[in-house]
Write a protein that holds these residues in place. Structure first.
Motif, PDB file in Angstrom:
ATOM      1  N   TRP A 159     -21.030 -40.323 -18.092  1.00  0.00           N
ATOM      2  CA  TRP A 159     -20.274 -39.699 -19.219  1.00  0.00           C
ATOM      3  C   TRP A 159     -21.586 -37.935 -18.926  1.00  0.00           C
ATOM      4  O   TRP A 159     -21.391 -37.083 -18.457  1.00  0.00           O
TER       5      TRP A 159
ATOM      6  N   LEU B 191     -20.962 -52.109 -20.618  1.00  0.00           N
ATOM      7  CA  LEU B 191     -20.622 -50.914 -20.177  1.00  0.00           C
ATOM      8  C   LEU B 191     -20.873 -50.128 -20.401  1.00  0.00           C
ATOM      9  O   LEU B 191     -20.074 -48.770 -20.497  1.00  0.00           O
TER      10      LEU B 191
ATOM     11  N   LEU C 154     -14.510 -46.706 -14.646  1.00  0.00           N
ATOM     12  CA  LEU C 154     -14.473 -45.631 -15.465  1.00  0.00           C
ATOM     13  C   LEU C 154     -14.327 -44.221 -15.548  1.00  0.00           C
ATOM     14  O   LEU C 154     -13.990 -43.332 -16.362  1.00  0.00           O
ATOM     15  N   ILE C 155     -14.778 -44.316 -14.502  1.00  0.00           N
ATOM     16  CA  ILE C 155     -15.026 -42.436 -13.908  1.00  0.00           C
ATOM     17  C   ILE C 155     -13.179 -42.909 -13.279  1.00  0.00           C
ATOM     18  O   ILE C 155     -13.683 -42.570 -12.207  1.00  0.00           O
ATOM     19  N   LYS C 156     -12.920 -41.305 -13.521  1.00  0.00           N
ATOM     20  CA  LYS C 156     -11.855 -40.477 -13.117  1.00  0.00           C
ATOM     21  C   LYS C 156     -11.768 -39.283 -12.465  1.00  0.00           C
ATOM     22  O   LYS C 156     -12.146 -37.973 -13.108  1.00  0.00           O
TER      23      LYS C 156
ATOM     24  N   ALA D 111     -20.861 -46.204 -19.266  1.00  0.00           N
ATOM     25  CA  ALA D 111     -19.571 -44.811 -19.596  1.00  0.00           C
ATOM     26  C   ALA D 111     -20.523 -44.398 -20.526  1.00  0.00           C
ATOM     27  O   ALA D 111     -19.937 -43.033 -19.824  1.00  0.00           O
TER      28      ALA D 111
ATOM     29  N   PRO E  37      -5.179 -45.125 -15.951  1.00  0.00           N
ATOM     30  CA  PRO E  37      -6.470 -44.874 -16.726  1.00  0.00           C
ATOM     31  C   PRO E  37      -5.264 -45.804 -18.414  1.00  0.00           C
ATOM     32  O   PRO E  37      -4.006 -46.072 -18.062  1.00  0.00           O
TER      33      PRO E  37
END
Lengths: 316, 316
Positions: free
Chosen positions: A19, A11, A54-56, A15, A134
């Motif tokens: 990113w 994970l 994880l991505i918003k 991430a 989140p």
DNA sequence: TTTGCTCATGGGCAATTACTCAACCGTAAG
DNA sequence: CTTACGGTTGAGTAATTGCCCATGAGCAAA
């Protein structure tokens, strides 16, 4: 140690890849070479980051058309707050877009520094919204559920959102240890008289803000799909003018709670006062139009998050 | 009216297209047909939404902060590569996290198929990193030590990492058969003139990548603890502005190598060129902050692996 | 040890997206 | 009326990405 660290390590990589891709704007090839993996693996990590939420992504622009609609709806129905998201012409998932908007609104409340009581209802849309939250720490706030967390078959109801919320939000949570529907008004009295239930009910009445899903009736509506009501009970309700429900409370096209045997068996807390708190209903799509219109007409809610399609219907 | 409203109308369209693309997940083709424009125009609107920062992307994972810091540090000091690991506020061990990160980076280089020369310095952190290496066979690579492997008392220096590396990595290893400090500049000349030493030094100058520990000065720093320098020598060095060392080479707060008797006795190879190779410094923790800042300021290194705490200090 | 299962990997390919370029439109200056 | 210019458009093309599949490593059960 081994299994755990490997999983979380993956994970972490996801991430990092996400990113580099979304924030830093690198291509998957660049990410691959900088992380020493193949391009395909980089692609997998990126999509894993998306899949694991994880991505918003959020859109930071009031689209004029939506803003105008929101204003018009707010004025026409005397609501405190209205958010309209663009309709997705291609249709599809019922929670696309609205979930993100609702999550943003929930987040806005949770970020307040003064302690608040936030009440939540139930529903698929609300669940989807909460899944978008989140990780937040807000130990001063309290979060209370309006609805019971026990399904007709005795299991914990999946769409009771307070537990999903607990995963993301570090705040005190107060679920409602009751079924959604009990067998009689007397049983409800007994259960509500319990000390633990009593205090949770009291807290919900003091909610500063409330988020509830708006459910449509019909044999495809949540009350039937989730097994709370039988098909014939539903038909009878609709014959008597019922068009929608919030936390199980069934109302007619005027938004008045029905005076019928079903509502007497609803074990949910009453919807918090629209005089003293903000009660935001969430829902979109053709099937919910009537229910939403009724809810705002009868002031069951004083805030609304929906889409363009419904907003235009509300203005006709 | 005309110009203004058209511009903002365009931004609205961009917002709508961006929403459909990023939130609703539709393709640009679908967006184009639903908005009645060409695919290229849809693409332009989406990229406009990004360029105008209407789309906010957020990564909901602790590692995000580290990546932001890494980017900022890389830009501020003109480094080629920066890795930041999360600070562990609770634990004391100076090598937690950073060793794994450094090991991952070393592994990344060793997995390259083209033959490389990898140079290593010394230090506890680097030792810990090397201990994290899995067994790798890379017979095409050469690994060369920058520092001598003989301690002041004549024993093999424990923190000479090349031997630890030899345990895990099957590649040709070239230790430096010298003391770390010799007694005089003349002795260094003599020793460096030996054929065996000469060829190792030449190889180190051709290193493609170099991993070095960054040592702080002080009576608790490695040079004193390991007995290379006496307490009073150390005090004098610090009085003269020395703040850190890499492979024994002592530098001041600007990162300039000091012109003093100690540096004349350092038998280590010079740090490989920062023009032609990647020189990655490893170190974390409050005690090393000044040394690390000096090293990056004076371009003694062009790569860095450290923790959040140090990264934040570097950005002040 | 063998067998069967799961899952990550990289190659290959099709879909999707980004970029370049020439043409075009409307406007304002000459 | 002509010209120059800023900005937009669509076509074409290169780059990037998403996905399927065969492969092989790792692992648990037989």
């Amino acid at each position: 140690m081994v299994k755990k660290s490997e999983t979380s390590g993956r994970l972490d990589d996801a991430a990092r890849a996400g990113w580099l891709y979304y924030v830093a704007g690198r291509t998957q090839d660049e990410i691959a070479s900088s992380m020493g993996i193949s391009r395909q693996s980089a692609q997998r990590l990126v999509s894993l980051a998306v899949a694991e939420r994880l991505i918003k992504v959020r859109l930071d622009h009031p689209i004029a058309a939506c803003l105008e609609l929101a204003n018009a709806v707010r004025n026409k129905y005397g609501l405190r707050q209205v958010d309209i998201v663009p309709s997705d012409p291609g249709a599809g998932a019922a929670t696309v877009g609205i979930a993100e908007a609702a999550a943003a609104e929930i987040e806005r409340w949770l970020k307040k520094t003064d302690p608040i009581v936030l009440a939540v209802g139930t529903g698929r849309t609300l669940k989807a919204a909460v899944d978008q939250l989140p990780a937040i720490e807000c130990i001063n706030h309290r979060i209370v559920s309006l609805t019971g967390n026990i399904a007709p078959d005795g299991s914990a109801a999946y769409y009771n959102v307070i537990f999903s919320m607990a995963d993301a939000v570090k705040a005190r949570h107060f679920p409602m240890p009751l079924p959604v529907l009990v067998t009689s008004a007397e049983e409800r009295e007994t259960l509500h008289a319990q000390q633990l239930v009593r205090s949770t009910l009291d807290m919900s009445a003091q909610a500063d803000v409330t988020f509830v899903g708006i459910g449509e009736l019909g044999i495809d509506g949540p009350l039937c799909v989730d097994g709370f009501l039988e098909k014939d009970e539903m038909m009878e309700l609709m014959d008597n003018g019922a068009v929608g429900e919030i936390c199980g409370w069934i109302f007619d096209s005027e938004g008045k709670l029905l005076d019928n045997p079903i509502n007497e068996r609803v074990a949910s807390a009453p919807i918090p006062s629209r005089e003293t708190s903000v009660v935001i209903g969430i829902g979109k799509g053709k099937r919910k139009m009537k229910a939403i219109k009724a809810a705002v007409t009868g002031h069951q809610i004083n805030g609304l998050i929906t889409d363009e399609e419904v907003a235009e219907y509300l203005l006709t």
